[in-house]
Scaffold this motif. Structure first.
Motif, mmCIF file in Angstrom:
data_model
loop_
_atom_site.group_PDB
_atom_site.id
_atom_site.type_symbol
_atom_site.label_atom_id
_atom_site.label_comp_id
_atom_site.label_asym_id
_atom_site.label_seq_id
_atom_site.Cartn_x
_atom_site.Cartn_y
_atom_site.Cartn_z
ATOM 1 N N HIS A 80 -27.840 42.093 120.524
ATOM 2 C CA HIS A 80 -26.485 42.588 120.347
ATOM 3 C C HIS A 80 -26.269 43.100 118.933
ATOM 4 N N SER A 81 -25.515 44.169 118.826
ATOM 5 C CA SER A 81 -25.130 44.681 117.516
ATOM 6 C C SER A 81 -23.889 45.528 117.689
ATOM 7 N N PRO A 82 -23.059 45.645 116.646
ATOM 8 C CA PRO A 82 -21.872 46.472 116.758
ATOM 9 C C PRO A 82 -22.234 47.937 116.772
ATOM 10 N N GLY A 83 -21.333 48.752 117.267
ATOM 11 C CA GLY A 83 -21.571 50.192 117.279
ATOM 12 C C GLY A 83 -20.699 50.865 118.305
ATOM 13 N N ARG A 84 -20.822 52.183 118.404
ATOM 14 C CA ARG A 84 -19.995 52.891 119.357
ATOM 15 C C ARG A 84 -20.544 52.707 120.771
ATOM 16 N N ARG A 85 -19.675 52.725 121.750
ATOM 17 C CA ARG A 85 -20.054 52.457 123.119
ATOM 18 C C ARG A 85 -20.666 53.684 123.762
ATOM 19 N N MET A 86 -21.654 53.433 124.592
ATOM 20 C CA MET A 86 -22.282 54.490 125.362
ATOM 21 C C MET A 86 -21.270 55.112 126.310
ATOM 22 N N SER A 87 -21.358 56.423 126.497
ATOM 23 C CA SER A 87 -20.482 57.107 127.438
ATOM 24 C C SER A 87 -20.739 56.605 128.849
ATOM 25 N N VAL A 88 -19.667 56.423 129.628
ATOM 26 C CA VAL A 88 -19.831 55.947 130.997
ATOM 27 C C VAL A 88 -19.301 56.970 131.990
ATOM 28 N N ASN A 89 -19.215 58.226 131.573
ATOM 29 C CA ASN A 89 -18.770 59.264 132.490
ATOM 30 C C ASN A 89 -19.859 59.556 133.512
ATOM 31 N N PHE A 90 -19.481 59.576 134.779
ATOM 32 C CA PHE A 90 -20.409 59.955 135.833
ATOM 33 C C PHE A 90 -20.169 61.410 136.219
ATOM 34 N N HIS A 91 -21.252 62.062 136.642
ATOM 35 C CA HIS A 91 -21.169 63.441 137.105
ATOM 36 C C HIS A 91 -21.783 63.513 138.504
ATOM 37 N N ARG A 92 -21.141 64.254 139.370
ATOM 38 C CA ARG A 92 -21.632 64.405 140.734
ATOM 39 C C ARG A 92 -22.750 65.437 140.748
ATOM 40 N N LEU A 93 -23.971 64.997 141.066
ATOM 41 C CA LEU A 93 -25.118 65.892 141.087
ATOM 42 C C LEU A 93 -25.705 65.972 142.489
ATOM 43 N N ALA A 94 -26.060 67.178 142.888
ATOM 44 C CA ALA A 94 -26.706 67.381 144.178
ATOM 45 C C ALA A 94 -28.197 67.063 144.062
ATOM 46 N N ILE A 95 -28.750 66.553 145.143
ATOM 47 C CA ILE A 95 -30.182 66.271 145.198
ATOM 48 C C ILE A 95 -30.906 67.551 145.596
#
Length: 323
Positions: A80-95
Motif C-alpha cells: 500500500h502507498s498513497p497516490g492518485r486512484r486508477m481510473s475506473v471508467n469502463f468502455h463498451r468494446l466489441a469482440i
C-alpha cells in the motif's frame, strides 16, 4: 559476473488474475467507493477492512526502480502507498475475434475504435478488467494482455477455471460481435523496454501465467534488438500448453536471442531436467545448469502460487534481492 557496485537483477512477480482469485478481483477491479456488499461470490471468509491504492499501480507509470520488488495484483504482500486512484471508467468494446488456444483457453481480441486508441495503449505485462452481467449478477475479472504494444491489438486470454463463473461463460458463450465493458489497461507487472538496451531477461511461467510473460517477451524482442530472453514454461501436458505454436514461431524468428524451455508434469521426455513441475528443486536445477542469475536484468514470474514461491525462493537464495 556481477561487477562491483552493479545493480542486482530485478525480480517482478505477479499472479495471473481471473476466476482463480476473487480477492484479487476486489483489489484490482474496484475502488473503495465501489467495493460491493456483499462480496462477490467466492470471496470466502476474508474480511476486507480497507482498500488503498497499491505501490506501482499509481504514479507516473514507471517500472519499479532497479533493486526493488515489483508488486502486482495477487501478491500476498503489503504494497500500500498513497497516490492518485486508477481510473475506473469502463468502455463498451466489441469482440473482433475469438481465438481457441487450447481445449481450456481462448483469446479475445477487441475492436478498439480510433477515438479510444490512446485510452487503450498499454505497457507489456499489464491487464484489463472485464465486466459482464452473468445470470443477473455483475461480474468483474482481470485478464492479462497476451500481445505486445507493437502488435497493434488489444487481446486477452481466458483459461477455464473449475467452477469459474466468468471463465467458463466466456469460453462457452462469447462470440465475435458480442460486446463487453472493458477498463483501460492497468497493473504493475510491466517493464519499460528501451531500444538501446542490451539486457538478459528471464521468465518463469506456469499454465495461463504465460499470458503477461508472452507480452513482455515479445516486447523485449521487438524493442531491444540486442537483448536476450530465456523462458521456462511449465504445464500439465503438451495439450495444455497455451501459445505453443506462437512460441515456436517466435523462437524461429529470434533464434539467436530467444530460448524457450518447456517442462511437463504428466509427460516424460528423454531429458530428465524437463520432466516434472517447476518446483523448488527444479528451479534450483535450472538456475544451476541453464542460466547465470547475476547476468539477468530482470526476472518475470507468473503462474500458480506454489510455482511462483519456488522460483522466487530459488532466486532469492542466489542473491536476486528484493526491497
Amino acid at each position: 559476473s556481477t561487477q562491483p557496485g552493479a545493480r542486482l537483477p530485478l525480480l517482478l512477480r505477479a499472479t495471473n488474475p481471473g476466476d482463480a482469485d476473487p480477492i484479487d478481483d476486489l483489489l484490482g477491479a474496484y475502488t473503495p467507493q465501489e467495493l460491493p456488499a456483499p462480496l462477490p461470490r467466492g470471496a470466502g471468509e476474508v474480511q476486507i477492512v480497507e482498500v488503498r491504492p497499491r505501490a506501482f499501480d499509481i504514479g507516473e507509470g514507471r517500472a519499479p526502480a532497479p533493486g526493488s520488488f515489483g508488486l502486482a495484483p495477487g501478491l500476498r504482500r503489503d504494497a500500500h502507498s498513497p497516490g492518485r486512484r486508477m481510473s475506473v471508467n469502463f468502455h463498451r468494446l466489441a469482440i473482433a475475434e475469438i481465438v481457441p488456444e487450447t481445449a481450456e483457453a481462448c483469446s479475445i481480441r477487441f475492436h478498439v475504435p480510433p477515438e479510444l486508441a490512446q485510452t487503450f495503449r498499454f505497457r507489456p505485462g499489464q491487464h484489463l478488467t472485464l465486466k459482464a452481467e452473468i445470470g443477473g449478477e455483475e461480474v468483474r475479472r482481470n485478464y492479462s494482455l497476451c500481445v505486445a504494444p507493437q502488435d497493434g491489438e488489444v487481446k486477452v486470454t481466458v483459461k477455464r477455471i473449475a467452477g469459474g463463473l466468468f471463465s467458463n461463460w466466456a469460453n462457452d458463450q462469447l462470440k465475435p460481435g458480442d460486446s463487453l465493458d472493458v477498463m483501460p489497461p492497468h497493473g504493475s507487472f510491466a517493464w519499460d523496454f528501451a531500444p538501446g538496451a542490451a539486457n538478459n531477461y528471464v521468465g518463469f511461467a506456469g499454465g495461463s501465467g504465460i499470458t503477461p510473460v508472452l507480452s513482455l517477451l515479445k516486447a523485449a524482442m521487438l524493442t531491444e534488438p540486442d537483448s536476450r530472453f530465456t523462458l521456462f514454461y511449465g504445464n500439465r501436458d503438451s495439450q495444455s500448453v497455451i501459445f505453443l505454436e506462437a512460441l515456436a514461431k517466435l523462437k524461429n524468428r529470434f533464434m539467436d536471442r530467444l530460448e524457450v524451455y518447456h517442462f511437463l508434469d504428466e509427460e516424460s521426455g528423454e531429458i530428465e531436467l524437463f520432466n516434472g513441475m517447476l518446483d523448488r528443486a527444479k528451479c534450483d536445477e535450472i538456475l544451476d545448469c541453464l542460466i547465470e542469475p547475476a547476468a539477468a536484468a530482470a526476472f518475470f514470474i507468473c503462474g500458480p502460487g506454489p510455482m511462483m514461491d519456488a522460483a522466487e525462493e530459488a532466486l532469492l537464495a542466489r542473491g536476486v534481492d528484493k526491497a
